[in-house]
Motif scaffolding. Structure first.
Motif, PDB file in Angstrom:
ATOM      1  N   VAL A 216      10.702  -4.461  -0.416  1.00 64.70           N
ATOM      2  CA  VAL A 216      11.526  -5.240   0.439  1.00 64.70           C
ATOM      3  C   VAL A 216      11.337  -5.277   2.177  1.00 64.70           C
ATOM      4  O   VAL A 216      11.365  -3.718   2.545  1.00 64.70           O
ATOM      5  N   ILE A 217      11.004  -6.009   2.751  1.00 61.61           N
ATOM      6  CA  ILE A 217      10.432  -6.032   4.107  1.00 61.61           C
ATOM      7  C   ILE A 217      11.502  -6.883   5.304  1.00 61.61           C
ATOM      8  O   ILE A 217      11.266  -8.026   5.033  1.00 61.61           O
ATOM      9  N   PHE A 218      12.057  -6.072   5.821  1.00 55.30           N
ATOM     10  CA  PHE A 218      12.980  -6.676   6.909  1.00 55.30           C
ATOM     11  C   PHE A 218      11.965  -6.998   8.066  1.00 55.30           C
ATOM     12  O   PHE A 218      11.671  -5.925   8.797  1.00 55.30           O
ATOM     13  N   SER A 219      11.612  -8.206   8.491  1.00 52.60           N
ATOM     14  CA  SER A 219      10.602  -8.372   9.144  1.00 52.60           C
ATOM     15  C   SER A 219      10.855  -8.812  10.881  1.00 52.60           C
ATOM     16  O   SER A 219      10.120  -8.711  11.449  1.00 52.60           O
ATOM     17  N   ASN A 220      12.352  -8.713  11.188  1.00 53.31           N
ATOM     18  CA  ASN A 220      12.965  -9.208  12.264  1.00 53.31           C
ATOM     19  C   ASN A 220      13.684  -7.965  13.065  1.00 53.31           C
ATOM     20  O   ASN A 220      14.640  -8.109  13.620  1.00 53.31           O
ATOM     21  N   ARG A 221      12.914  -6.613  12.820  1.00 58.68           N
ATOM     22  CA  ARG A 221      13.854  -5.669  13.344  1.00 58.68           C
ATOM     23  C   ARG A 221      12.765  -4.557  14.042  1.00 58.68           C
ATOM     24  O   ARG A 221      12.774  -3.732  14.052  1.00 58.68           O
ATOM     25  N   GLY A 222      12.072  -5.612  15.083  1.00 59.76           N
ATOM     26  CA  GLY A 222      11.026  -4.635  15.836  1.00 59.76           C
ATOM     27  C   GLY A 222       9.810  -4.338  14.710  1.00 59.76           C
ATOM     28  O   GLY A 222       9.294  -5.474  14.236  1.00 59.76           O
ATOM     29  N   GLU A 223       9.515  -3.159  14.763  1.00 60.90           N
ATOM     30  CA  GLU A 223       8.673  -2.870  13.655  1.00 60.90           C
ATOM     31  C   GLU A 223       9.186  -3.104  12.108  1.00 60.90           C
ATOM     32  O   GLU A 223      10.383  -2.783  11.881  1.00 60.90           O
ATOM     33  N   PRO A 224       8.321  -3.937  11.273  1.00 61.07           N
ATOM     34  CA  PRO A 224       9.003  -4.365  10.081  1.00 61.07           C
ATOM     35  C   PRO A 224       9.361  -2.931   9.231  1.00 61.07           C
ATOM     36  O   PRO A 224       8.691  -1.930   9.144  1.00 61.07           O
ATOM     37  N   ALA A 225      10.490  -3.062   8.699  1.00 58.30           N
ATOM     38  CA  ALA A 225      11.166  -1.750   7.971  1.00 58.30           C
ATOM     39  C   ALA A 225      11.135  -2.256   6.567  1.00 58.30           C
ATOM     40  O   ALA A 225      11.332  -3.043   6.102  1.00 58.30           O
ATOM     41  N   THR A 226      10.348  -1.215   5.666  1.00 54.42           N
ATOM     42  CA  THR A 226      10.285  -1.431   4.242  1.00 54.42           C
ATOM     43  C   THR A 226      11.089  -0.660   3.524  1.00 54.42           C
ATOM     44  O   THR A 226      11.105   0.597   3.761  1.00 54.42           O
ATOM     45  N   VAL A 227      11.575  -1.161   2.387  1.00 48.57           N
ATOM     46  CA  VAL A 227      12.428  -0.366   1.605  1.00 48.57           C
ATOM     47  C   VAL A 227      11.862  -0.459   0.112  1.00 48.57           C
ATOM     48  O   VAL A 227      11.520  -1.780  -0.392  1.00 48.57           O
ATOM     49  N   SER A 228      11.520   0.484  -0.515  1.00 44.72           N
ATOM     50  CA  SER A 228      10.949   0.387  -1.918  1.00 44.72           C
ATOM     51  C   SER A 228      11.837   1.177  -2.995  1.00 44.72           C
ATOM     52  O   SER A 228      12.778   1.973  -2.637  1.00 44.72           O
ATOM     53  N   PRO A 229      11.835   1.009  -4.268  1.00 43.71           N
ATOM     54  CA  PRO A 229      12.719   1.594  -5.083  1.00 43.71           C
ATOM     55  C   PRO A 229      12.499   3.088  -5.182  1.00 43.71           C
ATOM     56  O   PRO A 229      11.284   3.534  -4.675  1.00 43.71           O
ATOM     57  N   PRO A 230      13.518   3.928  -5.673  1.00 42.97           N
ATOM     58  CA  PRO A 230      13.370   5.378  -5.750  1.00 42.97           C
ATOM     59  C   PRO A 230      12.160   5.620  -6.658  1.00 42.97           C
ATOM     60  O   PRO A 230      11.625   4.955  -7.432  1.00 42.97           O
ATOM     61  N   PRO A 231      11.381   6.754  -6.425  1.00 41.19           N
ATOM     62  CA  PRO A 231      10.145   6.991  -7.416  1.00 41.19           C
ATOM     63  C   PRO A 231      10.283   6.978  -8.627  1.00 41.19           C
ATOM     64  O   PRO A 231       9.300   6.276  -9.320  1.00 41.19           O
ATOM     65  N   GLU A 232      11.398   7.257  -9.432  1.00 41.58           N
ATOM     66  CA  GLU A 232      11.533   7.304 -10.758  1.00 41.58           C
ATOM     67  C   GLU A 232      11.427   5.752 -11.442  1.00 41.58           C
ATOM     68  O   GLU A 232      10.934   5.566 -12.323  1.00 41.58           O
ATOM     69  N   VAL A 233      12.346   5.001 -10.288  1.00 38.18           N
ATOM     70  CA  VAL A 233      12.383   3.475 -10.928  1.00 38.18           C
ATOM     71  C   VAL A 233      11.175   2.698 -10.553  1.00 38.18           C
ATOM     72  O   VAL A 233      10.661   1.958 -11.474  1.00 38.18           O
ATOM     73  N   TYR A 234      10.337   3.093  -9.460  1.00 39.23           N
ATOM     74  CA  TYR A 234       9.126   2.600  -9.291  1.00 39.23           C
ATOM     75  C   TYR A 234       8.235   3.029 -10.441  1.00 39.23           C
ATOM     76  O   TYR A 234       7.318   2.063 -10.763  1.00 39.23           O
ATOM     77  N   ALA A 235       8.216   4.055 -10.919  1.00 43.29           N
ATOM     78  CA  ALA A 235       7.288   4.355 -12.065  1.00 43.29           C
ATOM     79  C   ALA A 235       7.614   3.736 -13.295  1.00 43.29           C
ATOM     80  O   ALA A 235       6.553   3.407 -13.964  1.00 43.29           O
ATOM     81  N   ARG A 236       8.917   3.371 -13.513  1.00 46.41           N
ATOM     82  CA  ARG A 236       9.200   2.541 -14.681  1.00 46.41           C
ATOM     83  C   ARG A 236       8.853   1.121 -14.525  1.00 46.41           C
ATOM     84  O   ARG A 236       8.246   0.660 -15.347  1.00 46.41           O
ATOM     85  N   LEU A 237       8.988   0.604 -13.191  1.00 45.38           N
ATOM     86  CA  LEU A 237       8.492  -0.767 -12.826  1.00 45.38           C
ATOM     87  C   LEU A 237       7.022  -0.962 -13.042  1.00 45.38           C
ATOM     88  O   LEU A 237       6.523  -1.742 -13.954  1.00 45.38           O
ATOM     89  N   ARG A 238       6.089  -0.119 -12.851  1.00 49.02           N
ATOM     90  CA  ARG A 238       4.639   0.036 -12.890  1.00 49.02           C
ATOM     91  C   ARG A 238       4.191  -0.233 -14.295  1.00 49.02           C
ATOM     92  O   ARG A 238       3.504  -0.755 -14.729  1.00 49.02           O
ATOM     93  N   ALA A 239       5.217   1.102 -15.011  1.00 48.11           N
ATOM     94  CA  ALA A 239       4.704   1.355 -16.482  1.00 48.11           C
ATOM     95  C   ALA A 239       5.198  -0.191 -17.469  1.00 48.11           C
ATOM     96  O   ALA A 239       4.160  -0.808 -18.082  1.00 48.11           O
ATOM     97  N   ARG A 240       6.237  -0.563 -17.038  1.00 44.91           N
ATOM     98  CA  ARG A 240       6.636  -1.706 -17.596  1.00 44.91           C
ATOM     99  C   ARG A 240       5.762  -3.151 -17.323  1.00 44.91           C
ATOM    100  O   ARG A 240       5.311  -4.002 -18.120  1.00 44.91           O
ATOM    101  N   ALA A 241       5.205  -3.280 -16.070  1.00 49.60           N
ATOM    102  CA  ALA A 241       4.448  -4.187 -15.561  1.00 49.60           C
ATOM    103  C   ALA A 241       3.208  -4.286 -16.271  1.00 49.60           C
ATOM    104  O   ALA A 241       2.351  -5.087 -16.912  1.00 49.60           O
ATOM    105  N   ASP A 242       2.658  -2.900 -16.331  1.00 52.64           N
ATOM    106  CA  ASP A 242       1.101  -2.953 -16.988  1.00 52.64           C
ATOM    107  C   ASP A 242       1.315  -3.091 -18.568  1.00 52.64           C
ATOM    108  O   ASP A 242       0.511  -3.522 -18.966  1.00 52.64           O
TER     109      ASP A 242
END
Length: 330
Positions: A216-242
């Motif tokens: 998730v990228i907040f684009s109007n706060r100077g430099e874009p700020a990026t928020v990603s899932p916690p590592p363990e959630v991201y790993a599950r998301l990638r595995a599920r998508a694959d």
């Protein structure tokens, strides 16, 4: 579960207004704290149509918007926009099938902008409607994406998603399109259809959602700020998508749907248990959403969070669930 391929065609590109470009009714208070959110039992459900003589059945809810104290629903299975009461107990609808001025062909995305409701349909038109259902402005905008979407500003400028290595979106002002919201060109497109992204409105400005890379990228706060899932959630998301990508005739992204939340954006996952989504707030917070209901929510095609209520649209109709705070457990 609805097939991932079918759901992917309806991936959410919820409309975004420029800063100060929307006029929302007062929102109920959302649960606060750093606790997780848990979906409770169904509060209300709307499996049928509107209770007036001109109404149609809600065949396929593809998008929600909070507008003039109503929940606006784009019906992708009919040329209708439904305006429901917040508890779904009543309402009305408007719209007519066609490709002429003020007509609709499979409405796909909605945005409330001040006193108008702006609708994008699959004929490639963006139309501004008044509360009576009268069209007051229309322009063509054929979006080259499987995720039809748009962003309407207060001066009728329109942002739209693009499949470009360096940009998430372009904006059209007075007929001239210019790049907007830069993307990270080092990221590899994982989906076979290329870029899948979304835009969501917030008072701070457009929020971009990188559907493929779960950011998730907040684009109007100077430099874009990026928020990603916690590592363990991201790993599950990638595995599920694959896992889903490897199935015949199916493909998937880590985020399968996005929508507006009271203080940011709500993202939906392809999980069937555990964490089924999250709310991402402008301060970089990531609140997981888990299911505590005896009925697992259907595969989301439209989603909206208003305070402590989760509106979820699927092939089953429109349902409201209560979101309740719950202690985070490992």
């Amino acid at each position: 579960m609805t097939t991932i391929r079918a759901a992917a065609l309806l991936l959410g590109l919820v409309a975004v207004g420029a800063c100060g470009g929307t006029d929302d009714p007062e929102l109920p208070d959302a649960p606060t704290s750093d606790e997780a959110l848990v979906i409770g039992e169904i509060l209300h459900a709307r499996l049928a149509g509107i209770d007036d003589t001109e109404g149609l059945w809600i065949q396929n809810p593809t998008s929600f918007a909070l507008w003039r104290d109503s929940i606006a629903v784009a019906d992708g299975g009919a040329a209708r926009i439904h305006l429901l009461s917040p508890d779904l107990s009543g309402g009305r609808s408007f719209g007519a099938t066609g490709e002429g001025p003020g007509e609709l062909l499979r409405p796909a995305r909605l945005q409330a902008v001040d006193d108008t409701l702006v609708v994008y349909d699959r004929a490639g038109r963006v139309t501004w409607f008044t509360a009576s259902g009268t069209a007051v402005h229309q322009q063509s905008l054929m979006i080259g994406s499987m995720n039809p979407g748009f962003v309407a500003g207060p001066n009728r400028e329109v942002w739209y998603p693009v499949r470009e290595p360096e940009w998430y979106a372009r904006v059209v002002r007075d007929g001239v399109a210019t790049p907007a919201i830069p993307r990270d060109s080092t990221l590899v497109h994982s989906g076979p259809l290329g870029v899948a992204n979304a835009l969501v409105p917030h008072a701070s400005g457009p929020i971009a959602v990188d559907m493929e890379n779960a950011r998730v990228i907040f684009s109007n706060r100077g430099e874009p700020a990026t928020v990603s899932p916690p590592p363990e959630v991201y790993a599950r998301l990638r595995a599920r998508a694959d896992e889903l990508t490897s199935l015949p005739e199916r493909w998937a992204n880590p985020f399968v749907q996005v929508g507006r939340a009271s203080d940011g954006v709500v993202v939906w996952f392809p999980f069937q248990s555990g964490e089924v989504g999250a709310i991402v707030t402008v301060d970089g917070g990531w609140r997981p959403i888990r299911t505590g209901t005896t009925e697992v929510p259907a595969y989301a095609e439209a989603i909206l969070v208003v305070g402590d209520r989760l509106y979820l649209g699927s092939s089953d109709g429109v349902r409201i669930y209560r979101l309740e705070a719950s202690p985070v457990t490992p």
